[in-house]
Scaffold this motif. Structure first.
Motif, PDB file in Angstrom:
ATOM      1  N   GLY A 316       0.979  -1.229   0.181  1.00  0.00           N
ATOM      2  CA  GLY A 316       0.089  -0.189  -0.051  1.00  0.00           C
ATOM      3  C   GLY A 316       0.963   1.351  -0.068  1.00  0.00           C
ATOM      4  N   GLY A 317       2.188   1.142  -0.296  1.00  0.00           N
ATOM      5  CA  GLY A 317       2.805   2.362  -0.364  1.00  0.00           C
ATOM      6  C   GLY A 317       3.180   2.669  -1.801  1.00  0.00           C
ATOM      7  N   MET A 318       3.545   3.966  -1.990  1.00  0.00           N
ATOM      8  CA  MET A 318       3.817   4.470  -3.345  1.00  0.00           C
ATOM      9  C   MET A 318       4.961   5.677  -3.293  1.00  0.00           C
ATOM     10  N   THR A 319       6.067   5.340  -4.021  1.00  0.00           N
ATOM     11  CA  THR A 319       7.264   6.266  -4.201  1.00  0.00           C
ATOM     12  C   THR A 319       6.895   7.202  -5.244  1.00  0.00           C
ATOM     13  N   ILE A 320       7.184   8.351  -4.946  1.00  0.00           N
ATOM     14  CA  ILE A 320       6.874   9.420  -6.139  1.00  0.00           C
ATOM     15  C   ILE A 320       8.167  10.119  -6.328  1.00  0.00           C
ATOM     16  N   LYS A 321       8.725  10.154  -7.578  1.00  0.00           N
ATOM     17  CA  LYS A 321       9.924  10.549  -8.012  1.00  0.00           C
ATOM     18  C   LYS A 321       9.780  11.516  -9.354  1.00  0.00           C
ATOM     19  N   GLY A 322      10.433  12.628  -9.329  1.00  0.00           N
ATOM     20  CA  GLY A 322      10.723  13.220 -10.468  1.00  0.00           C
ATOM     21  C   GLY A 322      11.982  14.248 -10.608  1.00  0.00           C
ATOM     22  N   GLU A 323      11.933  14.474 -12.031  1.00  0.00           N
ATOM     23  CA  GLU A 323      13.064  15.829 -11.955  1.00  0.00           C
ATOM     24  C   GLU A 323      12.514  17.070 -12.725  1.00  0.00           C
ATOM     25  N   LEU A 324      13.012  18.073 -12.383  1.00  0.00           N
ATOM     26  CA  LEU A 324      12.720  19.625 -13.118  1.00  0.00           C
ATOM     27  C   LEU A 324      13.948  20.301 -13.577  1.00  0.00           C
ATOM     28  N   LYS A 325      13.639  20.945 -14.409  1.00  0.00           N
ATOM     29  CA  LYS A 325      14.772  21.672 -14.953  1.00  0.00           C
ATOM     30  C   LYS A 325      14.774  23.233 -15.012  1.00  0.00           C
ATOM     31  N   ASN A 326      15.635  24.049 -14.760  1.00  0.00           N
ATOM     32  CA  ASN A 326      15.490  25.397 -14.676  1.00  0.00           C
ATOM     33  C   ASN A 326      16.037  26.066 -16.206  1.00  0.00           C
ATOM     34  N   ILE A 327      14.685  26.583 -16.796  1.00  0.00           N
ATOM     35  CA  ILE A 327      14.827  26.976 -18.136  1.00  0.00           C
ATOM     36  C   ILE A 327      15.196  28.523 -18.145  1.00  0.00           C
ATOM     37  N   VAL A 328      15.603  29.107 -17.135  1.00  0.00           N
ATOM     38  CA  VAL A 328      15.669  30.649 -17.413  1.00  0.00           C
ATOM     39  C   VAL A 328      16.919  30.956 -16.976  1.00  0.00           C
ATOM     40  N   LYS A 329      17.447  32.199 -17.059  1.00  0.00           N
ATOM     41  CA  LYS A 329      18.756  32.623 -17.068  1.00  0.00           C
ATOM     42  C   LYS A 329      19.237  32.990 -15.600  1.00  0.00           C
ATOM     43  N   ALA A 330      18.520  32.847 -14.799  1.00  0.00           N
ATOM     44  CA  ALA A 330      18.571  33.013 -13.353  1.00  0.00           C
ATOM     45  C   ALA A 330      18.592  31.893 -12.512  1.00  0.00           C
ATOM     46  N   ASN A 331      19.145  32.065 -11.278  1.00  0.00           N
ATOM     47  CA  ASN A 331      19.050  30.712 -10.214  1.00  0.00           C
ATOM     48  C   ASN A 331      17.465  30.928  -9.745  1.00  0.00           C
ATOM     49  N   VAL A 332      17.397  29.650  -9.517  1.00  0.00           N
ATOM     50  CA  VAL A 332      15.870  29.438  -8.971  1.00  0.00           C
ATOM     51  C   VAL A 332      16.152  28.435  -7.516  1.00  0.00           C
ATOM     52  N   SER A 333      15.641  28.973  -6.668  1.00  0.00           N
ATOM     53  CA  SER A 333      15.678  28.251  -5.141  1.00  0.00           C
ATOM     54  C   SER A 333      14.218  28.229  -4.692  1.00  0.00           C
ATOM     55  N   SER A 334      14.466  27.573  -3.263  1.00  0.00           N
ATOM     56  CA  SER A 334      13.149  27.420  -2.406  1.00  0.00           C
ATOM     57  C   SER A 334      11.924  26.685  -3.343  1.00  0.00           C
ATOM     58  N   ILE A 335      12.503  25.562  -3.952  1.00  0.00           N
ATOM     59  CA  ILE A 335      11.450  24.869  -4.933  1.00  0.00           C
ATOM     60  C   ILE A 335      10.638  23.842  -4.213  1.00  0.00           C
ATOM     61  N   THR A 336       9.115  23.868  -4.044  1.00  0.00           N
ATOM     62  CA  THR A 336       8.513  23.161  -3.727  1.00  0.00           C
ATOM     63  C   THR A 336       7.454  22.597  -4.745  1.00  0.00           C
ATOM     64  N   VAL A 337       6.990  21.232  -4.718  1.00  0.00           N
ATOM     65  CA  VAL A 337       6.337  20.603  -5.654  1.00  0.00           C
ATOM     66  C   VAL A 337       5.050  20.146  -5.053  1.00  0.00           C
ATOM     67  N   TYR A 338       3.832  20.463  -5.289  1.00  0.00           N
ATOM     68  CA  TYR A 338       2.552  20.025  -4.746  1.00  0.00           C
ATOM     69  C   TYR A 338       1.931  19.155  -5.747  1.00  0.00           C
ATOM     70  N   TYR A 339       1.344  17.843  -5.296  1.00  0.00           N
ATOM     71  CA  TYR A 339       0.895  16.918  -6.003  1.00  0.00           C
ATOM     72  C   TYR A 339      -0.498  16.274  -5.523  1.00  0.00           C
ATOM     73  N   ASN A 340      -1.191  15.982  -6.355  1.00  0.00           N
ATOM     74  CA  ASN A 340      -2.639  15.528  -6.028  1.00  0.00           C
ATOM     75  C   ASN A 340      -2.607  14.057  -6.284  1.00  0.00           C
ATOM     76  N   ILE A 341      -3.336  12.999  -5.457  1.00  0.00           N
ATOM     77  CA  ILE A 341      -3.586  11.735  -5.588  1.00  0.00           C
ATOM     78  C   ILE A 341      -4.927  11.549  -6.396  1.00  0.00           C
ATOM     79  N   LEU A 342      -4.987  10.878  -7.450  1.00  0.00           N
ATOM     80  CA  LEU A 342      -6.385  10.744  -7.955  1.00  0.00           C
ATOM     81  C   LEU A 342      -6.778   9.408  -8.172  1.00  0.00           C
ATOM     82  N   SER A 343      -7.978   9.230  -8.031  1.00  0.00           N
ATOM     83  CA  SER A 343      -8.689   7.837  -8.046  1.00  0.00           C
ATOM     84  C   SER A 343      -8.752   7.585  -9.763  1.00  0.00           C
TER      85      SER A 343
END
Length: 394
Positions: A316-343
């Motif tokens: 009954g467990g589920m591991t969620i993994k992902g990758e994201l890329k910085n596509i602008v010409k400045a540094n990006v910080s304090s990144i938080t990813v929000y997700y939904n569990i759908l039926s």
């Protein structure tokens, strides 16, 4: 007739030789005895071989019959051994029905061969244990842990005294199933544990379990501690309680040593503290609120999801993994990813979020995010709802 002493011819009725006076009757009798004796011996020699002829012939006949019977039995034994070996191979492949059929056919040929009967009993036990283990796994998925434990104990008792290549995999599978039960029970209890303190007490109990059996359970508890710590720290960050947030993160690191998610969280707390002290907190907050309103699918110009993977386990467990890329010409910080569990019907069953790492992404670099969600016992999908971040000034 001639005299035996001088050789003169004498009459047949003479008792003594007329030439030398030697007695003739005694010699004649002796000569007749010798003649008779010779005939007797000759006759005896002729009769000596006759009584032995029937036994010799019988011996050859019996030897031939015994030899033929022996060869026949050897061939039958070879056939039975071949059937026995074939049955063993079928059983190892999981084809218990054919294996039992081969052994039963062999027993019809050699009913007194006890090894065949023993093998047949072992195959029957293995087949029953295999079916019953599948039933236990179904009970685990349905959270019927007490029944699963009881049935597994009965299976183990059935195979504990048996050994061999057919039984060893079943014993290994039984041990793995036992771990699944322990993990499932703890996961079920985790839903009722709402604080890190409660989880830490459970962790102390699990630490007493042998490492192989307790490893999976311990991992589940540590993941839950990390999740609760991140949630608690995020709330304190929003409340500008940076010292308390750092205390929460440090406490989590005592259990989940060097966890990348907590380390990224500490960096986030430090940066938030710095920005607040420099009177830049309002700019950061506005940037995060603006980014939260934008659509994930390239409506923002800072980050792009390049990979998302969801792995479900058997408890009954589920591991969620992902990758994201910085596509602008400045540094990006304090990144938080929000997700939904759908039926299946695309209804939102639950929500979650996690902190990406590293804390700061330079232009063109790829960051990662990872979270563990427990308590899933139906087909679900994961949807990234939103991502928040801060784009730093050059």
């Amino acid at each position: 007739m001639f005299c035996h002493n001088c050789g003169m011819k004498v009459s047949t009725d003479a008792n003594f030789c007329s030439n030398c006076g030697a007695g003739l009757k005694e010699e004649l009798l002796q000569h007749e005895d010798e003649v008779l004796s010779g005939r007797s011996k000759s006759k005896s020699k002729k009769r000596t071989y006759l009584p032995f002829l029937p036994p010799v012939i019988s011996l050859f006949l019996v030897s031939g019959l015994v030899g033929g019977y022996y060869n026949h039995e050897q061939n039958v034994n070879a056939d039975v051994l071949t059937m026995k070996k074939e049955a063993e191979e079928l059983a190892l492949q999981g084809d218990y029905v054919k294996a039992k059929s081969e052994l039963e056919n062999a027993l019809e040929i050699r009913p007194a061969y006890h090894v065949l009967r023993n093998n047949l009993e072992v195959v029957k036990i293995a087949e029953e244990a295999h079916i019953e283990l599948d039933d236990v796994k179904t009970q685990i998925k349905e959270k019927q842990f007490e029944d699963a434990e009881s049935n597994l104990a009965r299976i183990r008792e059935k195979i504990v005294r048996l050994d061999g290549p057919l039984i060893k995999p079943l014993k290994d599978e039984a041990s793995e199933t036992d771990v699944m039960i322990k993990v499932g029970k703890v996961n079920n209890e985790l839903e009722q544990l709402k604080t890190v303190e409660e989880l830490s007490r459970k962790l102390a109990v699990i630490s007493a379990v042998p490492s192989e059996e307790g490893k999976a359970v311990k991992e589940q508890i540590l993941n839950r501690i990390v999740q609760l710590s991140i949630e608690e720290a995020e709330v304190k960050i929003e409340q500008k309680q940076f010292t308390n947030a750092m205390t929460v993160a440090d406490r989590a690191l005592q259990y989940a040593v060097n966890d990348k998610r907590i380390l990224a969280l500490r960096d986030k707390i430090e940066q938030s503290r710095k920005d607040f002290e420099e009177a830049e907190f309002e700019r950061i907050e506005r940037a995060m609120e603006a980014a939260a309103k934008e659509d994930l699918k390239n409506k923002n110009a800072a980050l792009e999801i390049v990979n998302l993977k969801v792995d479900e386990d058997e408890v009954g467990g589920m591991t969620i993994k992902g990758e994201l890329k910085n596509i602008v010409k400045a540094n990006v910080s304090s990144i938080t990813v929000y997700y939904n569990i759908l039926s299946k019907d695309k209804n939102v069953l639950d929500k979650g979020f996690t902190t990406a790492y590293p804390f700061k992404l330079e232009p063109g670099n790829i960051g990662k995010f990872e979270d563990y969600y427990y308590g899933v016992f139906e087909d679900v999908t994961v949807e990234i709802e939103n991502i928040t971040w801060v784009v730093e000034d050059r």
